[in-house]
Scaffold this active site. Structure first.
Site, PDB file in Angstrom:
ATOM      1  N   GLY A 121      -6.265   0.234   5.174  1.00 44.85           N
ATOM      2  CA  GLY A 121      -5.417  -0.930   4.927  1.00 44.85           C
ATOM      3  C   GLY A 121      -6.085  -2.225   5.345  1.00 44.85           C
ATOM      4  N   ASP A 122      -6.834  -2.190   6.445  1.00 44.66           N
ATOM      5  CA  ASP A 122      -7.548  -3.384   6.908  1.00 44.66           C
ATOM      6  C   ASP A 122      -8.622  -3.788   5.906  1.00 44.66           C
ATOM      7  OD1 ASP A 122      -6.005  -2.981   9.186  1.00 44.66           O
ATOM      8  OD2 ASP A 122      -7.592  -1.826  10.163  1.00 44.66           O
TER       9      ASP A 122
ATOM     10  N   SER B 295       0.834  -1.199   0.000  1.00 43.66           N
ATOM     11  CA  SER B 295       0.000   0.000   0.000  1.00 43.66           C
ATOM     12  C   SER B 295       0.867   1.247   0.000  1.00 43.66           C
ATOM     13  CB  SER B 295      -0.945  -0.002   1.205  1.00 43.66           C
ATOM     14  OG  SER B 295      -0.231  -0.125   2.421  1.00 43.66           O
TER      15      SER B 295
ATOM     16  N   GLY C  28      -0.622   4.661   0.122  1.00 41.02           N
ATOM     17  CA  GLY C  28      -1.433   5.832   0.415  1.00 41.02           C
ATOM     18  C   GLY C  28      -2.195   6.322  -0.796  1.00 41.02           C
TER      19      GLY C  28
ATOM     20  N   GLU D 270      -1.196   7.289  -3.528  1.00 36.83           N
ATOM     21  CA  GLU D 270      -0.635   6.847  -4.802  1.00 36.83           C
ATOM     22  C   GLU D 270      -1.207   5.502  -5.240  1.00 36.83           C
ATOM     23  OE1 GLU D 270       3.642   7.069  -4.997  1.00 36.83           O
ATOM     24  OE2 GLU D 270       3.650   8.704  -3.539  1.00 36.83           O
ATOM     25  N   GLY D 271      -1.872   4.795  -4.341  1.00 35.15           N
ATOM     26  CA  GLY D 271      -2.463   3.515  -4.694  1.00 35.15           C
ATOM     27  C   GLY D 271      -1.723   2.355  -4.071  1.00 35.15           C
TER      28      GLY D 271
END
Length: 311
Positions: free
Chosen positions: A253-254, A222, A224, A226-227
Site C-alpha cells: 500500500g505504501d 486498495s 488486496g 482484487e486490485g
C-alpha cells in the site's frame, strides 16, 4: 514540486521467514532482514526507486532512529527528522511458506507535546505551493488522534498539497481537513461509514463519492488481490490485481501511495498515475521485507495493468 513524507511512528522492520508459525512453540527464523520502515519511510523508498526525490520527516529517537537515518542516507534519500528522547520502535514481520504474513508491531515511543510542536514548526518551513506532503501510518504514544487533521490544515493553509494514508480515528478526523488524495483499503472505508464488512463495487463507489464531497480530490481504494478502485470527480475505474509471485505484502500500500505522489508531481494523468500505482504495489509484493521494487520491475508490470470503467 517537492515531496515531504511524514512518518510519526517509523520503525526498524525485521522480516524473517519460517515454514510454519507454531504458537506456543519454539520457532526458528531464517533469512532475517532489517530495513528502515514505517509507512511514510516506505513511500520515500518507492519514490526513490521510481527515480524521484523526497524528504523523509517525522520522529526518530535512540539507536534505532539513528539506523533509520543511516539507511535512508545510504539509499540517497534526503531526510530531516525531529530527534526525540524516546527510541524508535522495532517491528517483527514473519512470512511462512504460504506467504502468510504475521506482524508483531511495537506501539512506538512516547512523544511529548513540545516535540509535537517542534515538528509542526519544522514542517511549516517546507510548506508552500511547491510542496506535497504525505501523511501516513500509525501514531506513537502521546500524540492525539487529531494530529493528521491539524498537520494537513497547517500545510494546506500555506498552499501545500496533502495526501493521507491512515486508519481508525486518525483517518476519520483527517478527512474533514480535505486532503487532496487518500488511500483507504476496503475495510477502512466500510469502517468509516459503519457500512458492515462487505460491499459491492457500486456501494464502494457511492461511499467514495461521499468522501469527495468533503473536498478530497482523488481516492485510491486498495482491495488486496482484487486490485484497486480509483475515484475522482470525473473518472472512476477499477484496476484488477496483477499476477505476481508473492513474497510479502508488507509495504504494498505504501508503494501505491509513493507512485501516486510521484505521478502527481510529474504531471501524469490520473489513469497513468493509477497504472504506475498498480505496478508499484504489485512489484512490492514480490520483494522481501519492506524493500520497494526496482524501476525495471515496475515498468514490466505496467504492461499487465487493465482499466475497467465502473462510474
Amino acid at each position: 514540486m517537492r515531496i515531504v513524507t511524514v512518518t510519526l511512528n517509523p520503525a526498524l522492520d525485521k522480516t524473517a521467514v519460517l515454514d510454519t508459525l507454531q504458537p506456543g512453540e519454539l520457532n526458528r527464523l531464517r533469512d532475517v532482514t532489517v530495513d528502515a520502515g514505517g509507512k511514510g519511510v516506505n513511500v520515500s523508498k518507492m519514490i526513490a526507486a521510481l527515480g524521484g526525490e523526497s524528504i523523509a520527516s517525522g520522529f526518530v529517537g535512540g539507536g534505532s532512529g539513528d539506523e533509520i537515518a543511516k539507511t535512508l542516507s545510504s539509499l540517497g534519500i534526503n531526510h530531516d527528522f525531529l530527534r526525540i528522547a524516546s527510541p524508535t520502535r522495532t517491528n517483527l514481520k514473519v512470512v511462512d511458506q504460504g506467504s502468510r504474513l504475521t506482524e508483531l508491531n511495537e506501539p512506538g515511543p512516547a512523544v511529548t507535546s513540545d516535540e509535537v510542536e517542534a515538528l509542526r514548526h519544522k514542517l511549516q518551513t517546507y510548506a508552500g505551493a511547491d510542496s506535497l506532503f504525505v501523511f501516513s501510518g500509525s501514531l506513537p504514544s502521546g500524540v492525539g488522534k487529531d494530529i493528521y487533521r491539524d498537520l494537513i490544515t497547517l500545510v494546506r493553509d500555506a498552499g501545500a498539497t496533502a495526501f493521507l494514508d491512515a486508519d481508525g480515528d486518525a483517518f476519520a478526523q483527517a478527512v474533514d481537513a480535505g486532503p487532496s488524495f487518500i488511500k483507504p483499503n476496503r475495510f477502512e472505508l466500510l469502517q468509516y461509514f459503519d457500512a458492515g464488512k462487505s460491499a459491492d463495487t457500486h456501494t464502494l463507489v457511492r461511499l467514495c463519492r461521499k468522501l469527495l464531497e468533503k473536498g478530497i480530490g482523488r481516492i485510491a481504494l486498495s482491495m488486496g488481490k482484487e486490485g484497486a478502485l480509483f475515484v475522482s470527480g470525473d473518472d472512476v475505474f477499477a484496476c484488477p490485481g496483477l499476477e505476481v509471485e508473492a513474497q510479502s505484502s508488507v509495504g504494498a500500500g505504501d508503494s501505491m501511495v509513493g507512485a501516486v505522489a510521484y505521478g502527481t508531481v510529474n504531471n501524469l494523468s490520473w489513469r497513468d498515475t493509477a497504472a504506475l500505482a498498480m505496478a508499484s504495489s504489485a512489484g512490492a509484493v514480490t520483494t522481501v521485507g519492506t524493500k520497494p521494487p526496482c524501476r525495471e520491475v515496475v515498468d514490466a508490470l505496467l504492461r499487465q495493468v487493465r482499466f475497467v470503467d465502473v462510474g
